[in-house]
Design a protein around this motif. Structure first.
Motif, short mmCIF file in Angstrom:
data_model
loop_
_atom_site.label_atom_id
_atom_site.label_comp_id
_atom_site.label_asym_id
_atom_site.label_seq_id
_atom_site.Cartn_x
_atom_site.Cartn_y
_atom_site.Cartn_z
N PRO A 249 0.84 -1.21 0.00
CA PRO A 249 0.00 0.00 0.00
C PRO A 249 0.87 1.25 0.00
O PRO A 249 1.98 1.26 0.55
N GLY A 250 0.38 2.31 -0.63
CA GLY A 250 1.08 3.57 -0.59
C GLY A 250 0.99 4.19 0.79
O GLY A 250 0.13 3.83 1.60
N ALA A 251 1.86 5.14 1.05
CA ALA A 251 1.89 5.77 2.37
C ALA A 251 0.56 6.45 2.70
O ALA A 251 0.04 6.33 3.81
N VAL A 252 0.00 7.16 1.73
CA VAL A 252 -1.26 7.87 1.97
C VAL A 252 -2.39 6.88 2.16
O VAL A 252 -3.23 7.04 3.07
N GLU A 253 -2.42 5.85 1.36
CA GLU A 253 -3.44 4.81 1.50
C GLU A 253 -3.36 4.17 2.88
O GLU A 253 -4.38 3.90 3.53
N MET A 254 -2.13 3.91 3.35
CA MET A 254 -1.96 3.30 4.67
C MET A 254 -2.50 4.21 5.77
O MET A 254 -3.19 3.75 6.69
N VAL A 255 -2.18 5.50 5.69
CA VAL A 255 -2.63 6.43 6.71
C VAL A 255 -4.15 6.51 6.71
O VAL A 255 -4.80 6.48 7.78
N GLU A 256 -4.75 6.59 5.54
CA GLU A 256 -6.21 6.66 5.45
C GLU A 256 -6.85 5.41 6.03
O GLU A 256 -7.84 5.50 6.78
N ALA A 257 -6.29 4.25 5.70
CA ALA A 257 -6.87 3.01 6.21
C ALA A 257 -6.72 2.91 7.73
O ALA A 257 -7.64 2.46 8.42
N ALA B 77 9.22 10.61 12.46
CA ALA B 77 7.85 10.70 12.98
C ALA B 77 6.91 9.83 12.15
O ALA B 77 5.99 9.20 12.68
N PHE B 78 7.12 9.79 10.85
CA PHE B 78 6.30 8.94 9.99
C PHE B 78 6.46 7.48 10.39
O PHE B 78 5.48 6.73 10.50
N LEU B 79 7.69 7.05 10.61
CA LEU B 79 7.93 5.67 11.01
C LEU B 79 7.19 5.35 12.31
O LEU B 79 6.61 4.27 12.45
N ARG B 80 7.18 6.30 13.24
CA ARG B 80 6.54 6.07 14.53
C ARG B 80 5.05 5.78 14.37
O ARG B 80 4.47 5.05 15.17
N GLY B 81 4.42 6.34 13.35
CA GLY B 81 3.00 6.14 13.15
C GLY B 81 2.65 5.08 12.13
O GLY B 81 1.47 4.92 11.80
N SER B 82 3.64 4.35 11.62
CA SER B 82 3.36 3.42 10.52
C SER B 82 3.87 2.01 10.81
O SER B 82 4.44 1.35 9.95
N THR C 217 11.36 4.81 3.89
CA THR C 217 10.52 5.59 4.78
C THR C 217 10.56 7.06 4.42
O THR C 217 9.53 7.76 4.50
N GLU C 218 11.70 7.56 4.01
CA GLU C 218 11.79 8.96 3.59
C GLU C 218 10.92 9.20 2.35
O GLU C 218 10.28 10.25 2.23
N LYS C 219 10.87 8.24 1.45
CA LYS C 219 9.99 8.37 0.29
C LYS C 219 8.52 8.34 0.71
O LYS C 219 7.70 9.12 0.21
N ASP C 220 8.20 7.44 1.64
CA ASP C 220 6.82 7.37 2.14
C ASP C 220 6.43 8.68 2.80
O ASP C 220 5.32 9.20 2.60
N HIS C 221 7.33 9.22 3.58
CA HIS C 221 7.07 10.50 4.24
C HIS C 221 6.84 11.60 3.21
O HIS C 221 5.96 12.44 3.36
N GLY C 222 7.64 11.58 2.15
CA GLY C 222 7.47 12.57 1.09
C GLY C 222 6.10 12.47 0.44
O GLY C 222 5.47 13.50 0.12
N GLU C 223 5.60 11.25 0.25
CA GLU C 223 4.26 11.07 -0.31
C GLU C 223 3.20 11.66 0.62
O GLU C 223 2.24 12.29 0.16
N LEU C 224 3.38 11.45 1.91
CA LEU C 224 2.42 11.99 2.87
C LEU C 224 2.42 13.51 2.85
O LEU C 224 1.36 14.15 2.82
N VAL C 225 3.59 14.11 2.84
CA VAL C 225 3.70 15.57 2.80
C VAL C 225 3.05 16.12 1.54
O VAL C 225 2.33 17.13 1.58
#
Length: 483
Positions: free
Chosen positions: A68-76, A99-104, A461-469
């Motif tokens: 799953p993408g980072a945004v999809e994961m957060v939404e779910a 911080a992203f890692l802490r929540g994922s 994780t840095e890429k995932d964080h970038g997607e979230l931002v």
């Protein structure tokens, strides 16, 4: 709020819910483990595993097509949380890759299934990142250093905790401005300390190993002398972090007593019926405590209940603070926090670890914590509020923590060694340290492999964080920063 009952339950209320005997399942999920281990010592069993699961293989990981993408994961993962608080969660996760890692933890669980798994099971934290270690007070006023967050705990692969810790050290170091060599060294040193500590525990008498290294002696054992000054400052602050201090700042006089201040969004007053529901759940909580503690809590009365926002991974869950007062007006504050199934549960099952029988999620958290810590909060228990499971614990029992992203360069690897040693001790309560030590061995092969994984996963994780931002900036996700 309306009048609510005292904390004391009926005379003779049952208690004594200590940790029941834990049958160590050993090499859960490893094909042929039973026959392969026949006649071998635990150390030899662990050593033999290297042929099936080479230590160098722990460096390997590739994202799968179904990731799953980072945004999809957060939404779910926001499903079931209070919608008004999810922007705070997103804002906290968007603050940095660490911080992203802490929540994922759930996203990393998805990825860890595709890494090498030895099949050696342990009670794992499930979220053993570098900020989930800290100081807290025991019942006699002493200070303990240990893991301190168990929302995701379950029986699973010991190496998942170790890889999450190593990855978090790389990300924390990068956030602190440390060079890449320093970040990787911290990850490598954490694994090395884990490996050496497990070997030490495997050689010790069982009772000594069970109670080992939970206090300041750990610093010497882990060769973390550069941390001494930082830990002393954290301890001094932690000793002041008490229920009384919190109550003095967070309450006001009203109607002849104390009530919590309304300071949204972090601390909010709740409707009377909601406060009453929480208070009415406390007698059930008492039945989860050892019976000898009932007279202690029976001398307090409920004064007020408020809603309080909790840490990054738990933002949006229902969480309350309950103000109790004794006959002198001295406060004790309990936290009543919603407990949901571990986000790692489906991934542990895929890795060959069968799910536990369905039960109370607050109980899972509490028993997992007791299985991993040397000393736990004596008031740990669980309750059910309006059909939802909750964990209950003391709030502000002299807790203190180190911010790994604020450590100096020469402290980061010391912190890695300290947390690696703590993690080994925690795992050794439920997994035979001789088996894990046999697998890890004397060489640094595992250290190097996990450090390589950590650096690669930190990049992801840095890429995932970038997607979230980007999603926040584009308006797809609402975020509230600085809360």
């Amino acid at each position: 709020m309306p009048e609510v009952p005292g904390v004391s339950g009926p005379a003779g209320a049952p208690g004594g819910t200590g940790v029941e005997g834990l049958t160590v399942p050993g090499l859960t999920g490893l094909a042929g483990a039973g026959s392969a281990g026949a006649g071998l010592s635990p150390k030899a069993v662990g050593k033999a595993l290297r042929a099936a699961v080479p230590r160098a293989g722990h460096a390997e990981w590739e994202a799968d097509a179904g990731r799953p993408g980072a945004v999809e994961m957060v939404e779910a993962s926001n499903a079931g949380r209070l919608p008004r608080l999810t922007p705070i969660r997103v804002g906290r996760m968007a603050a940095s890759p660490f911080a992203f890692l802490r929540g994922s933890a759930g996203l990393m669980g998805h990825d860890l299934v595709r890494t090498a798994v030895t099949g050696i099971g342990a009670q794992i934290c499930g979220d053993a990142h570098a900020a989930n270690f800290g100081l807290y007070g025991d019942a006699r006023g002493g200070m303990v250093i240990d893991l301190n967050d168990f929302d995701e705990t379950l029986h699973g692969p010991w190496e998942w905790d170790l890889k999450r810790l190593a990855t978090s050290l790389v990300l924390a170091g990068r956030e602190a401005g440390a060079g890449e060599d320093t970040c990787r060294a911290a990850a490598r040193d954490a694994v090395g300390a884990y490996r050496r500590t497990m070997r030490l525990l495997a050689r010790m008498p069982v009772a000594d190993a069970w109670n080992a290294i939970a206090d300041e002696r750990l610093v010497t054992h882990a060769d973390a002398r550069e941390l001494v000054g930082t830990l002393e400052r954290v301890e001094q602050k932690a000793r002041r972090n008490t229920s009384a201090r919190f109550a003095a700042k967070a309450t006001e006089q009203a109607d002849g007593g104390l009530r919590f201040l309304d300071a949204p969004p972090v601390l909010s007053r709740v409707p009377d019926e909601e406060a009453t529901a929480v208070a009415m759940a406390l007698p059930g909580y008492l039945r989860t405590l050892p019976e000898e503690l009932l007279p202690l809590l029976g001398r307090y009365e409920v004064q007020d209940v408020a809603f309080r926002v909790v840490g990054t991974g738990s933002v949006g869950l229902r969480s309350y603070v309950v103000l109790l007062l004794d006959h002198r007006g001295e406060p004790l504050v309990l936290q009543v926090k919603e407990a949901r199934p571990s986000v790692l549960l489906p991934y542990a099952e895929k890795a060959g670890f069968p799910p536990p029988e369905a039960g109370h999620e607050g109980r899972r958290v509490v028993l997992g914590q007791k299985r991993m810590q040397v000393v736990s909060d004596v008031l740990l228990g669980w309750a059910t509020v309006e059909g939802r499971p909750y964990q209950v614990r003391q709030f502000r029992n002299r807790k203190g923590s180190v911010d790994p992203a604020a450590l100096a360069t020469d402290e980061l690897d010391d912190y890695g060694r300290m947390t690696g040693a703590l993690l080994a001790r925690a795992h050794a309560h439920s997994a035979d340290p001789r088996v894990i030590a046999g697998y890890c061995g004397k060489s640094a092969e595992l250290d190097e492999a996990v450090a390589r994984f950590a650096a690669a996963y930190a990049d992801r994780t840095e890429k995932d964080h970038g997607e979230l931002v980007s999603a926040v900036r584009g308006g797809r996700l609402a975020a509230e920063a600085g809360v």
